[in-house]
Design an enzyme around this catalytic site. Structure first.
Site, short mmCIF file in Angstrom:
data_model
loop_
_atom_site.label_atom_id
_atom_site.label_comp_id
_atom_site.label_asym_id
_atom_site.label_seq_id
_atom_site.Cartn_x
_atom_site.Cartn_y
_atom_site.Cartn_z
N PRO A 88 1.12 -1.00 -0.14
CG PRO A 88 0.23 -1.64 2.20
CD PRO A 88 0.70 -2.10 1.25
CD GLU A 115 0.79 -4.39 10.50
OE1 GLU A 115 0.31 -3.80 9.88
OE2 GLU A 115 -0.81 -5.47 10.42
NE ARG A 153 -8.40 -5.21 -20.45
CZ ARG A 153 -8.65 -3.81 -21.07
NH1 ARG A 153 -8.11 -3.64 -21.18
NH2 ARG A 153 -9.81 -3.85 -21.92
CG ASP A 168 -9.39 -0.63 -22.64
OD1 ASP A 168 -10.09 -1.10 -22.73
OD2 ASP A 168 -8.32 -1.16 -22.35
N1 ADE Z 1 -1.16 -4.96 0.93
C1 ADE Z 1 -2.71 -4.44 1.24
N2 ADE Z 1 -2.72 -3.79 0.47
C2 ADE Z 1 -2.69 -2.78 -0.89
C3 ADE Z 1 -2.63 -2.49 -1.96
N3 ADE Z 1 -4.10 -1.67 -1.46
N4 ADE Z 1 -1.59 -2.09 -3.13
C4 ADE Z 1 -0.64 -3.58 -3.12
N5 ADE Z 1 -0.78 -3.80 -2.15
C5 ADE Z 1 -1.52 -4.14 -1.31
#
Ligand code: ADE
Length: 241
Positions: A88, A115, A153, A168
């Site tokens: 994230p 985590e 794709r 697209d």
């Molecule tokens: N792992 C947990 N959340 C994530 C996200 N939003 N993007 C990529 N990997 C992740």
């Protein structure tokens, strides 16, 4: 041919997912090969430990370096291999990045859990660290599958009709116009007349205007990085009148 491997504690989760719909067709046609390796297979202790507490304290567990590194090493990445960490905190996944990854012969997705993964895996192996959006999932498998789908794709021959790629959303930096198929009327809602007019110029203007309208409503930030033509500015003006 593109080879995609997943480094994951849940290989069945990703291998099952690629056995359906377009990904399965891409696999059958030989356009893409999929594989998965489990870091747990590369542990040597009795409990097959893949996680540990973070140095410095803090909640949760981290995936350990050694099993993840050994799993990646077993795939022999070379200088043309994209090694993509799902995280994230990564850079946002975009259609442009999908195109960049689609041009590689091999991609290894390293799926985080708990985590996250000891940061030395990123330092030593990652070519990309990527987030699929501003939210936190329980693991990297779904983000990796999202990216694998977007990249698959784009492989030649995977979509029946390669023109689909040109219309697209995001292909030209804007969202695409709404689409309709039969019947012409459904529960009192009619298909816009212009789409049934056969007037290709008018249809093209309508689609561009709708594209600008949807983008302005849902993703005005996209206007910052897309070049609007004089025609676009005129069409946008017409939306307000
Ligand atoms: N792992 C947990 N959340 C994530 C996200 N939003 N993007 C990529 N990997 C992740």
């Amino acid at each position: 041919m593109l080879r995609i491997d997943f480094v994951t504690l849940f290989p069945e989760m990703v291998l099952e997912a690629v056995d359906h719909s377009m990904l399965a067709r891409a696999k059958e046609s030989g356009a893409v090969q999929f594989g998965a390796v489990n870091p747990r297979e590369f542990t040597h202790d009795k409990h097959r430990t893949v996680d540990d507490n973070p140095f410095g304290g803090g909640p949760g567990m981290l995936m350990k370096c050694e099993p993840v590194a050994a799993a990646i090493d077993s795939l022999f990445p070379d200088e043309n291999t994209a090694v993509v960490m799902t995280d994230p905190t990564g850079t946002p996944f975009t259609q442009a990045l999908a195109h960049e990854l689609a041009s590689r012969p091999r991609i290894i997705f390293v799926c985080g859990h708990y985590e996250g993964i000891d940061d030395r895996i990123r330092t030593l192996y990652a070519t990309h660290t990527v987030s699929i959006g501003d939210f936190v999932l329980t693991g990297g498998e779904l983000p990796a599958l999202v990216m694998a789908d977007a990249v698959t794709r784009l492989q030649p021959g995977v979509l029946g009709c390669s023109e689909s790629l040109e219309v697209d959303s995001h292909a030209d930096g804007l969202l695409s116009a709404p689409q309709f198929t039969r019947p012409e009327e459904f529960r009192g809602e009619a298909v816009p007349d212009v789409l049934r007019s056969g007037d290709h110029g008018a249809i093209s203007d309508w689609r561009r205007r709708q594209s600008l309208r949807v983008t302005r409503a849902h993703r005005p930030d996209l206007f910052w990085s897309s070049e609007l033509t004089a025609r676009d500015v005129k069409l946008l003006g017409a939306l307000d009148s």
